[in-house]
Design a protein around this motif. Structure first.
Motif, PDB file in Angstrom:
ATOM      1  N   PHE A  94      -7.540  -9.450 -16.933  1.00 60.29           N
ATOM      2  CA  PHE A  94      -6.664 -10.621 -16.399  1.00 60.29           C
ATOM      3  C   PHE A  94      -5.633 -10.531 -15.463  1.00 60.29           C
ATOM      4  N   VAL A  95      -5.347 -10.043 -13.606  1.00 63.20           N
ATOM      5  CA  VAL A  95      -4.372  -9.959 -12.768  1.00 63.20           C
ATOM      6  C   VAL A  95      -3.056  -9.974 -13.529  1.00 63.20           C
ATOM      7  N   LEU A  96      -2.156  -8.508 -12.813  1.00 62.34           N
ATOM      8  CA  LEU A  96      -1.268  -8.954 -13.292  1.00 62.34           C
ATOM      9  C   LEU A  96      -0.032  -9.482 -12.030  1.00 62.34           C
ATOM     10  N   TYR A  97       0.642  -9.546 -11.872  1.00 57.80           N
ATOM     11  CA  TYR A  97       1.091 -10.661 -10.964  1.00 57.80           C
ATOM     12  C   TYR A  97       3.190  -9.359 -11.055  1.00 57.80           C
ATOM     13  N   ARG A  98       2.864  -9.719 -10.241  1.00 58.32           N
ATOM     14  CA  ARG A  98       4.856  -9.377  -9.448  1.00 58.32           C
ATOM     15  C   ARG A  98       5.440 -10.518  -8.571  1.00 58.32           C
ATOM     16  N   PHE A  99       7.178 -10.670  -8.779  1.00 54.10           N
ATOM     17  CA  PHE A  99       8.020 -11.460  -8.869  1.00 54.10           C
ATOM     18  C   PHE A  99       9.136 -11.493  -7.621  1.00 54.10           C
ATOM     19  N   ASP A 100       8.478 -11.672  -6.505  1.00 55.74           N
ATOM     20  CA  ASP A 100       9.776 -11.663  -5.482  1.00 55.74           C
ATOM     21  C   ASP A 100      10.685 -11.155  -5.384  1.00 55.74           C
ATOM     22  N   LYS A 101      11.813 -12.407  -6.527  1.00 50.25           N
ATOM     23  CA  LYS A 101      12.614 -12.944  -6.858  1.00 50.25           C
ATOM     24  C   LYS A 101      13.418 -11.533  -8.010  1.00 50.25           C
ATOM     25  N   ASP A 102      12.585 -10.893  -8.265  1.00 52.51           N
ATOM     26  CA  ASP A 102      13.437 -10.348  -9.817  1.00 52.51           C
ATOM     27  C   ASP A 102      14.711  -9.298  -8.715  1.00 52.51           C
ATOM     28  N   ALA A 103      14.793  -8.386  -9.475  1.00 53.27           N
ATOM     29  CA  ALA A 103      14.969  -6.983  -8.805  1.00 53.27           C
ATOM     30  C   ALA A 103      14.652  -5.725  -8.643  1.00 53.27           C
ATOM     31  N   PRO A 104      14.718  -4.417  -8.338  1.00 54.50           N
ATOM     32  CA  PRO A 104      14.343  -3.168  -9.222  1.00 54.50           C
ATOM     33  C   PRO A 104      14.511  -3.458 -10.255  1.00 54.50           C
ATOM     34  N   SER A 105      13.377  -3.408 -11.313  1.00 50.62           N
ATOM     35  CA  SER A 105      13.496  -2.463 -11.768  1.00 50.62           C
ATOM     36  C   SER A 105      14.886  -3.621 -13.371  1.00 50.62           C
ATOM     37  N   GLN A 106      14.525  -4.657 -12.550  1.00 47.37           N
ATOM     38  CA  GLN A 106      15.355  -5.816 -13.514  1.00 47.37           C
ATOM     39  C   GLN A 106      14.127  -7.194 -13.389  1.00 47.37           C
TER      40      GLN A 106
ATOM     41  N   VAL B 273       6.690  -4.193 -18.972  1.00 45.74           N
ATOM     42  CA  VAL B 273       6.336  -3.025 -17.909  1.00 45.74           C
ATOM     43  C   VAL B 273       6.897  -3.135 -16.190  1.00 45.74           C
ATOM     44  N   THR B 274       6.811  -2.127 -15.401  1.00 44.58           N
ATOM     45  CA  THR B 274       7.200  -2.296 -14.198  1.00 44.58           C
ATOM     46  C   THR B 274       6.363  -1.099 -13.131  1.00 44.58           C
ATOM     47  N   ILE B 275       5.933  -1.355 -12.357  1.00 43.18           N
ATOM     48  CA  ILE B 275       5.195  -0.879 -11.503  1.00 43.18           C
ATOM     49  C   ILE B 275       5.620  -0.631 -10.154  1.00 43.18           C
ATOM     50  N   GLY B 276       6.134   0.223  -9.807  1.00 39.77           N
ATOM     51  CA  GLY B 276       6.648   0.697  -8.259  1.00 39.77           C
ATOM     52  C   GLY B 276       8.535  -0.454  -8.920  1.00 39.77           C
ATOM     53  N   LYS B 277       8.986  -0.174  -9.893  1.00 43.43           N
ATOM     54  CA  LYS B 277       9.934  -0.869 -10.158  1.00 43.43           C
ATOM     55  C   LYS B 277       9.972  -2.373 -10.246  1.00 43.43           C
ATOM     56  N   ALA B 278       8.853  -3.004  -9.888  1.00 44.86           N
ATOM     57  CA  ALA B 278       8.865  -4.192  -9.874  1.00 44.86           C
ATOM     58  C   ALA B 278       7.824  -4.083 -11.009  1.00 44.86           C
ATOM     59  N   PRO B 279       8.888  -5.662 -12.048  1.00 47.33           N
ATOM     60  CA  PRO B 279       8.729  -5.980 -13.683  1.00 47.33           C
ATOM     61  C   PRO B 279       7.024  -6.757 -13.212  1.00 47.33           C
ATOM     62  N   VAL B 280       6.281  -6.485 -14.657  1.00 44.61           N
ATOM     63  CA  VAL B 280       4.605  -7.617 -13.848  1.00 44.61           C
ATOM     64  C   VAL B 280       4.761  -8.255 -14.810  1.00 44.61           C
TER      65      VAL B 280
ATOM     66  N   PRO C 221      -1.671  -0.984  -7.376  1.00 45.75           N
ATOM     67  CA  PRO C 221      -1.126   0.239  -8.221  1.00 45.75           C
ATOM     68  C   PRO C 221       0.116   0.292  -7.603  1.00 45.75           C
ATOM     69  N   ASP C 222       0.961   0.741  -6.833  1.00 50.83           N
ATOM     70  CA  ASP C 222       2.499   1.225  -5.976  1.00 50.83           C
ATOM     71  C   ASP C 222       3.431   0.174  -6.255  1.00 50.83           C
ATOM     72  N   GLY C 223       2.942  -0.923  -6.616  1.00 49.23           N
ATOM     73  CA  GLY C 223       4.034  -1.671  -7.199  1.00 49.23           C
ATOM     74  C   GLY C 223       4.189  -2.797  -5.462  1.00 49.23           C
ATOM     75  N   GLN C 224       2.999  -3.030  -4.729  1.00 48.24           N
ATOM     76  CA  GLN C 224       3.480  -3.779  -4.102  1.00 48.24           C
ATOM     77  C   GLN C 224       2.870  -5.284  -4.062  1.00 48.24           C
ATOM     78  N   ARG C 225       3.229  -6.053  -2.774  1.00 44.54           N
ATOM     79  CA  ARG C 225       2.176  -7.659  -2.965  1.00 44.54           C
ATOM     80  C   ARG C 225       0.585  -6.911  -2.860  1.00 44.54           C
ATOM     81  N   ALA C 226       0.034  -7.205  -3.501  1.00 42.13           N
ATOM     82  CA  ALA C 226      -1.589  -7.356  -3.719  1.00 42.13           C
ATOM     83  C   ALA C 226      -2.115  -8.578  -2.186  1.00 42.13           C
ATOM     84  N   GLY C 227      -2.765  -8.270  -1.212  1.00 39.86           N
ATOM     85  CA  GLY C 227      -3.403  -9.337  -0.573  1.00 39.86           C
ATOM     86  C   GLY C 227      -2.052  -9.456   0.570  1.00 39.86           C
ATOM     87  N   THR C 228      -1.562  -8.467   1.049  1.00 41.58           N
ATOM     88  CA  THR C 228      -0.755  -9.252   1.578  1.00 41.58           C
ATOM     89  C   THR C 228      -1.004  -8.010   2.660  1.00 41.58           C
TER      90      THR C 228
END
Length: 311
Positions: free
Chosen positions: A89-101, A144-151, A177-184
């Protein structure tokens, strides 16, 4: 490679306190190179536990805390690279999160279950740099965070490799893998994310919605209580500027234009009457399922507008 990380709890959990954080931080999470299977982990737990699938997590009273988690660099659909768990299953990040929050709680975390490991658990890393992996306290576990982005996972991803959460609300993306937005475009700037703001309440001022001005012609929109039930209660709203929703008590899950003239025109949903409270901008005036945008059952007024530079 095997190692251990002493966790420092921070952010994201409103119920935490200094004493519990200190106790949790004394626990260690072990890193192991390779997959859970390669490391002979118990495959009836972790990402394969009975309640670990995203859709099942959405029915839990709180985030599922895993004995172990796996972070694998791979591909899913058009996303390459993207991080998946052991079950695919894919892991996602949320642009409204702050680093490590994290800023995703309540109904949001039902739709987007946070990826949480227990204190003393294991983290299997497969194509991921250990230095990019971190943790924030979440309930009795650590997200878990990846590149400080909560997933997170997405509750509407029903099968491994699904990417149904990609681009939802313009703020949810698979995580690289480094915490950025995939597919962009990796060089593209982070989008400007609109934060909830209070409106002026008069419905006729440009300040009611800073991105919009009162539309020069009336708009006409239809909304429904349940996006998945054709028999659910429906209503309509017509006009220009701020319009209070006349029925359903804010229980709106879907909205869209009811005439051709309204198609593709922006509207803004507000959680309070007279265009006050939290807000959500719909640039095309349409939302198939507001739960995907974390605005389900919130709408009590609507600003029918147009952008200032619209011709």
């Amino acid at each position: 490679m095997a190692g251990a990380l002493t966790l420092t709890a921070c952010g994201g959990d409103e119920s935490s306190n200094g004493a519990s954080d200190a106790a949790a931080a004394s626990e260690e999470v072990s890193f192991k190179s390779g997959t859970a299977e390669q490391n002979k982990a118990d495959l009836s737990t972790g990402d394969f536990a009975a309640n670990a699938a995203p859709a099942k997590q959405a029915k839990e009273s709180g985030p599922v805390i895993r004995n172990w988690v796996q972070l694998s660099a791979g591909a899913a659909g058009d996303l390459d690279p993207v991080v998946t768990n052991a079950a695919g299953f894919v892991l996602y990040r949320f642009d409204k999160d702050a680093p490590s929050q994290s800023n995703c709680f309540d109904q949001c975390e039902k739709t987007w279950p946070p990826y949480v490991v227990k204190p003393g658990g294991k983290v299997f890393i497969d194509g991921i740099n250990k230095a990019d992996v971190g943790f924030i306290k979440r309930g009795k576990g650590f997200q878990v965070t990846i590149g400080k982005a909560p997933v997170y996972l997405f509750s509407k991803d029903l099968a491994p490799g699904d990417t149904n959460g990609q681009g939802v609300g313009g703020t949810w993306f698979g995580v690289t893998p480094d915490g950025q937005r995939a597919g962009t475009d990796a060089d593209a700037p982070e989008p400007d994310v609109e934060e909830p703001a209070a409106g002026s309440g008069d419905g006729d001022s440009d300040s009611t919605a800073s991105e919009l001005v009162k539309r020069s012609v009336e708009g006409f929109y239809k909304y429904a209580e349940d996006a998945t039930d054709s028999e659910s209660a429906v209503g309509t709203v017509k006009g220009t500027g701020c319009q209070n929703v006349p029925s359903l008590g804010g229980a709106i899950s879907t909205i869209g234009p009811e005439d051709a003239a309204s198609g593709g025109k922006p509207i803004k949903l507000w959680s309070g009457r007279d265009c006050t409270g939290e807000s959500l901008l719909l640039r095309n005036g349409n939302a198939a399922d507001l739960a995907d945008m974390n605005f389900d059952n919130k709408t009590r007024s609507i600003f029918i507008g147009e952008f200032k530079d619209a011709s």
